[in-house]
Design a protein around this motif. Structure first.
Motif, PDB file in Angstrom:
ATOM      1  N   TYR B  44      19.959  39.737  43.043  1.00  0.00           N
ATOM      2  CA  TYR B  44      20.104  38.280  42.964  1.00  0.00           C
ATOM      3  C   TYR B  44      21.142  37.776  43.961  1.00  0.00           C
ATOM      4  O   TYR B  44      20.914  36.803  44.651  1.00  0.00           O
ATOM      5  N   VAL B  45      22.289  38.424  44.010  1.00  0.00           N
ATOM      6  CA  VAL B  45      23.296  38.012  44.987  1.00  0.00           C
ATOM      7  C   VAL B  45      23.619  39.178  45.916  1.00  0.00           C
ATOM      8  O   VAL B  45      23.522  40.347  45.542  1.00  0.00           O
ATOM      9  N   HIS B  47      26.766  40.429  48.748  1.00  0.00           N
ATOM     10  CA  HIS B  47      28.168  40.172  49.073  1.00  0.00           C
ATOM     11  C   HIS B  47      28.277  40.129  50.586  1.00  0.00           C
ATOM     12  O   HIS B  47      28.000  41.129  51.261  1.00  0.00           O
ATOM     13  N   LEU B  48      28.621  38.951  51.086  1.00  0.00           N
ATOM     14  CA  LEU B  48      28.652  38.692  52.522  1.00  0.00           C
ATOM     15  C   LEU B  48      30.088  38.803  53.020  1.00  0.00           C
ATOM     16  O   LEU B  48      30.972  38.068  52.563  1.00  0.00           O
ATOM     17  N   GLY B  49      30.300  39.718  53.957  1.00  0.00           N
ATOM     18  CA  GLY B  49      31.636  39.917  54.506  1.00  0.00           C
ATOM     19  C   GLY B  49      31.728  39.389  55.918  1.00  0.00           C
ATOM     20  O   GLY B  49      30.794  39.547  56.707  1.00  0.00           O
ATOM     21  N   LEU B  59      32.268  37.197  50.062  1.00  0.00           N
ATOM     22  CA  LEU B  59      31.817  36.153  49.137  1.00  0.00           C
ATOM     23  C   LEU B  59      30.431  36.485  48.591  1.00  0.00           C
ATOM     24  O   LEU B  59      29.552  36.924  49.334  1.00  0.00           O
ATOM     25  N   PRO B  60      30.223  36.263  47.280  1.00  0.00           N
ATOM     26  CA  PRO B  60      28.891  36.454  46.717  1.00  0.00           C
ATOM     27  C   PRO B  60      28.014  35.259  47.065  1.00  0.00           C
ATOM     28  O   PRO B  60      28.487  34.114  47.037  1.00  0.00           O
ATOM     29  N   LEU B  62      23.555  33.835  47.264  1.00  0.00           N
ATOM     30  CA  LEU B  62      22.126  34.104  47.170  1.00  0.00           C
ATOM     31  C   LEU B  62      21.575  34.453  48.552  1.00  0.00           C
ATOM     32  O   LEU B  62      22.171  34.095  49.560  1.00  0.00           O
ATOM     33  N   CYS B  94      28.804  41.650  57.476  1.00  0.00           N
ATOM     34  CA  CYS B  94      28.296  42.827  56.776  1.00  0.00           C
ATOM     35  C   CYS B  94      27.777  42.309  55.444  1.00  0.00           C
ATOM     36  O   CYS B  94      28.522  41.654  54.701  1.00  0.00           O
ATOM     37  N   THR B  96      25.970  43.198  51.833  1.00  0.00           N
ATOM     38  CA  THR B  96      25.771  44.342  50.941  1.00  0.00           C
ATOM     39  C   THR B  96      25.158  43.909  49.617  1.00  0.00           C
ATOM     40  O   THR B  96      25.577  42.899  49.033  1.00  0.00           O
ATOM     41  N   VAL B  97      24.178  44.673  49.166  1.00  0.00           N
ATOM     42  CA  VAL B  97      23.516  44.421  47.875  1.00  0.00           C
ATOM     43  C   VAL B  97      23.602  45.706  47.057  1.00  0.00           C
ATOM     44  O   VAL B  97      23.292  46.786  47.566  1.00  0.00           O
ATOM     45  N   THR B  98      24.032  45.607  45.819  1.00  0.00           N
ATOM     46  CA  THR B  98      24.229  46.792  44.987  1.00  0.00           C
ATOM     47  C   THR B  98      23.624  46.595  43.599  1.00  0.00           C
ATOM     48  O   THR B  98      23.805  45.542  42.994  1.00  0.00           O
ATOM     49  N   VAL B 100      23.715  48.516  39.861  1.00  0.00           N
ATOM     50  CA  VAL B 100      24.254  49.586  39.024  1.00  0.00           C
ATOM     51  C   VAL B 100      23.185  49.905  37.985  1.00  0.00           C
ATOM     52  O   VAL B 100      22.807  49.049  37.185  1.00  0.00           O
ATOM     53  N   SER B 118      22.324  50.884  46.741  1.00  0.00           N
ATOM     54  CA  SER B 118      22.939  49.821  47.539  1.00  0.00           C
ATOM     55  C   SER B 118      22.341  49.796  48.933  1.00  0.00           C
ATOM     56  O   SER B 118      21.797  50.793  49.416  1.00  0.00           O
ATOM     57  N   VAL B 120      23.514  48.301  52.816  1.00  0.00           N
ATOM     58  CA  VAL B 120      24.541  47.697  53.659  1.00  0.00           C
ATOM     59  C   VAL B 120      23.907  47.322  55.001  1.00  0.00           C
ATOM     60  O   VAL B 120      23.260  48.162  55.627  1.00  0.00           O
TER      61      VAL B 120
END
Lengths: 227, 227
Positions: B44-45, B47-49, B59-60, B62, B94, B96-98, B100, B118, B120
């Motif tokens: 869903y989200v 994390h954009l670096g 930042l998280p 969509l 960068c 990243t989608v993870t 768990v 994940s 990257v």
């Protein structure tokens, strides 16, 4: 136990800084310590950002919290941990934890959204060298996955401790951001023929599956009982 | 439709680079396109670096995928989107989608882990200015939350389009990393009196809750039916 002493600050909120005041949706930001800690404690992985050769890198990793300190661990050979050990006075990082709570389906594409809770921590990561602090951090990392688990597992031995690097990030420049509530459609869109509403995501875990080699007679521990 | 044409590369895997070959647990890395796309499509989200004033920011947000392109959107006033528009030739990011999938409770603290998947992505984010590509990206963002939803909502109007910035990141320097399976304890730990096993996390969503203003007679759409 100097290394594991908890920070003694009694403030109930973190102080906003230029980096932690959002440029938009400022009403969704919070600096409340209790809220920040609750969001952090509910997460399994954080996304750790650092700069390598001028470019950003974002990696998912486990973490633990002891008071106002976060800990991340890994192999002594892993990149961010090695970089932290070599950096003086430490490695600038940004550590972010996000929970997606619900999907928001609006009648307009524009107002589609999600309900989320996130915490963003800016700071300098430091290598943990004090043995007591390192042990406490590793306990916090295990207890973060399942509270109460550290006491019910074999602690790291000398060889394992030597192979594990731990870095610390103090909770100082921190903000939470969250969206809650329902659909926010434009008044003129309310009569459109599209379903609208909130789709909550499932949380928690399924029935635990015991390891095939488990010694007979060891039952599921209380800390894993599905509520 | 030039702007929305899909990349035509027929390769089934991304080419590893110095940045996408992990320094440890290399056996967990994959460059398979199908696997990368599946992991991305399930999130869903992301994390954009990015780097701001020399420091990392994560930042998280969509995202959506069209072939080998990822899209992120936001207010034209938001920081990373504004920075992308101003940067030439674009903003190094960068993404990243993870996921768990399960908690791994070993008998030793050291072997505690999680099962995760994940992705990257390293690259340069570009501002999307082509109107057709922007519309297709916004559809992909809505369909990413719930497949099939874009066609069942009011498309963005001129004012909403003007208020929304979209950036593109090509899937080129990409890797997946995953852990699957069970507990990996040391042989000499197997007889320890601690429960060990896999705790799968719950996935999917709970029963959707209709908006209070929903026009009577609009039922739950098929694409929201809980399996």
């Amino acid at each position: 136990m100097q290394g594991t002493a908890q920070p003694t600050s009694q403030a109930t909120a973190y102080t906003p800084t230029d980096r932690t005041v959002p440029t938009r949706s400022a009403e969704r930001a919070s600096y409340d310590k209790e809220l920040v800690h609750a969001i952090l404690d509910e997460g399994y992985v954080c996304h750790l950002g650092f700069v390598r050769d001028g470019a950003p890198v974002v990696l998912p990793t486990l973490y633990g919290r002891v008071g106002d300190r976060l800990y991340v661990h890994g192999s002594t050979g892993s990149r961010p941990l090695r970089m932290t050990g070599q950096a003086d006075p430490g490695l600038p990082v940004c550590l972010t934890v996000t929970h997606v709570d619900a999907l928001i389906l609006a009648r307009s594409a524009f107002h589609h959204s999600i309900n989320y809770r996130s915490v963003v921590v800016h700071g300098i990561a430091h290598d943990v060298t004090d043995p007591e602090e390192k042990r406490a951090a590793l306990d916090a990392l295990v207890d973060h996955v399942v509270p109460g688990r550290a006491a019910d597992s074999r602690p790291a031995n000398k060889k394992e401790l030597a192979a594990t690097a731990v870095i610390r990030l103090d909770l100082d420049e921190v903000s939470a951001k969250l969206r809650t509530g329902g659909v926010n459609d434009e008044p003129e869109d309310l009569s459109l023929p599209h379903w609208a509403g909130v789709v909550p995501l499932r949380k928690g875990y399924e029935t635990p599956v015991a390891d095939g080699d488990l010694t007979p007679g060891i039952g599921l521990p209380d800390y894993l009982a599905v509520p």
